[in-house]
Design a protein around this motif. Structure first.
Motif, PDB file in Angstrom:
ATOM      1  N   PHE A 170       0.821  -1.226   0.000  1.00  0.00           N
ATOM      2  CA  PHE A 170       0.000   0.000   0.000  1.00  0.00           C
ATOM      3  C   PHE A 170       0.851   1.271   0.000  1.00  0.00           C
ATOM      4  CE2 PHE A 170      -0.035  -1.942   4.281  1.00  0.00           C
ATOM      5  CZ  PHE A 170       0.561  -0.954   5.047  1.00  0.00           C
ATOM      6  N   GLY A 193       3.318   3.854   4.847  1.00  0.00           N
ATOM      7  CA  GLY A 193       2.544   3.848   6.083  1.00  0.00           C
ATOM      8  C   GLY A 193       3.413   4.274   7.249  1.00  0.00           C
ATOM      9  N   LYS A 200      -4.458  -1.354   1.244  1.00  0.00           N
ATOM     10  CA  LYS A 200      -4.187  -1.510   2.674  1.00  0.00           C
ATOM     11  C   LYS A 200      -5.239  -2.398   3.332  1.00  0.00           C
ATOM     12  CE  LYS A 200      -2.581   1.002   6.725  1.00  0.00           C
ATOM     13  NZ  LYS A 200      -2.053   2.285   7.232  1.00  0.00           N
TER      14      LYS A 200
END
Length: 457
Positions: free
Chosen positions: A127, A130, A223
């Protein structure tokens, strides 16, 4: 003697007087460092001082004549033999007036690229990026420093701890970008932190914040897919807070190829990121470049011929993240494509939620500049949620009502980080109060809620 040195001496004395007046004014109402807080006045006074000094030099020939005893017998003779000085002084003063009044229509600040240390942010193969898990750090957002903690799921939280899901409770996940992460605001004052506290005694639900800066539908989908399929994270309700900048981020990430097949443990200090900020008036040059029509025109002309045009275009692109909403040319250039990408990724998220039996809610909200300028953003996600029969939370009216009660300037000052556009603690509190009732209805099934028009399905 004064009669001989006049008018050059007069110009110099007035210049010194203006400098003393400016400095005294700055000490009394400014910040005492020689830079008045009313920059337009500062620029005008500065140009006046330059004008007076140049004028004194222009009249030196007349002073030399007078020192030799050659005084003009009449005013007509005086003006005739100093016609050049009079004409040049007139032109200079006219230029100063143009600059001063031009400032009223030209108040553009330069944008600079600022690199930030990001030891608590990390790239991710699935994703994109993060937070790093189990971090207790000093978060930085612009000039704001605040404590930032992440739990073992790498979610922003109230402290560092080994997080475990209580599967007997409904698992509610919020995801979004910097607004949902709550940049510049301590966890307890973010809308998520307030929601977590509000329902801390409720034994039916458990809340988690998966938001992070610069997320977009591509990242939301990947995600959630990663956490549900690789981390075996249970989600019963998913609230997606879609930002106006998501459309540009979809363009930025369109070449990203996710790898979501195996577990990834991020390490601290593995990424640098940058922001494009408007330059503050930190120097005399900055003041004049940001508040003077003439200096900015000279600067722009220089940049046109000597600056890197690709870098300049990139700065304009990144610094206008919301321009697709109201600028038709930008909408055609990249906004239309960004919307298509965003809708495609959100549709994949819808299908994933159906597969995982996750109840999805989508919310939209404003930056400060979007309060009265959000039609394209709102219509895009209204159509999408209606087509997919998804709960939709519209938070624009919440801020619009505040503007009607007071003014945009007061709302911007009260609810947003100044010079930034993100919510401050009061802004997060307002959002929390606005979503509480819809949350209770959607997640807890409580029907007795206020007549809030921001919820549909």
């Amino acid at each position: 003697m004064f009669k001989k040195l006049n008018p050059s001496l007069s110009f110099l004395l007035i210049a010194v007087f203006l400098w003393l007046l400016q400095y005294g004014f700055d000490i009394s109402v400014g910040d005492g460092d020689g830079k008045i807080i009313f920059w337009g006045t500062y620029v005008f006074v500065g140009f006046m001082q330059v004008f007076l000094i140049l004028s004194a030099l222009l009249w030196l020939p007349e002073v030399i004549r007078r020192l030799k005893g050659n005084f003009a017998p009449t005013s007509k003779d005086f003006l005739k033999r100093n016609a050049g000085s009079v004409f040049i002084c007139f032109i200079l003063f006219f230029v100063i007036l143009i600059d001063f009044f031009g400032f009223a229509f030209f108040n553009e600040k330069e944008v600079e690229r600022i690199y930030k240390a990001s030891y608590y942010r990390t790239p991710h193969p699935c994703f994109h990026h993060g937070l790093v898990q189990n971090m207790a750090v000093e978060g930085v957002w612009g000039d704001i420093k605040y404590p930032l903690y992440t739990n073992s799921f790498a979610f922003k939280d109230s402290s560092v701890f080994e997080a475990k899901q209580n599967l007997d409770k409904k698992q509610v996940v919020f995801i979004g970008d910097s607004f949902t992460e709550g940049v510049g605001v301590i966890y307890q004052n973010t809308f998520f932190g307030r929601m977590r506290q509000e329902f801390s005694t409720n034994n039916q639900i458990e809340l988690w914040n998966a938001g992070c800066i610069s997320y977009s539908p591509l990242v939301y989908y990947n995600k959630i897919k990663y956490y549900t399929e690789v981390e075996n994270f249970k989600i019963d309700y998913l609230w997606v807070f879609i930002d106006g900048s998501d459309i540009q981020d979809e363009i930025n990430y369109k070449d990203f190829e996710p790898n979501c097949n195996e577990k990834f443990v991020p390490q601290a200090g593995t990424i640098d990121y940058y922001r494009y900020n408007k330059k503050d008036d930190n120097s005399l040059l900055d003041i004049y470049k940001n508040h003077s029509l003439l200096v900015r025109l000279v600067s722009n002309t220089y940049n046109k011929f000597f600056a890197d045009p690709e870098a300049d275009e990139k700065i304009k692109y990144i610094s206008n993240r919301l321009s697709w909403i109201d600028n038709d040319a930008v909408y055609q250039e990249w906004g239309k494509e960004g919307i298509k990408l965003a809708e495609n990724h959100m549709q994949k998220l819808v299908e994933l939620c159906k597969e995982k039996n996750i109840k999805l809610t989508i919310a939209v909200y404003p930056w400060a500049t979007m309060i009265n300028n959000h039609k394209r953003q709102l219509e895009t996600w209204e159509r999408f949620t209606q087509k997919n029969n998804i709960h939709f939370i519209n938070l624009f009216p919440v801020f619009e009502e505040k503007v009607k009660e007071t003014s945009f300037e007061q709302v911007n000052k009260k609810y947003f980080i100044q010079g930034d556009g993100h919510w401050n603690a009061e802004g997060h509190k307002l959002v929390k109060e606005a979503i509480k009732n819809p949350f209770e209805k959607i997640v807890l099934g409580i029907e007795e809620i206020d007549s809030l028009s921001t919820i549909t399905n």
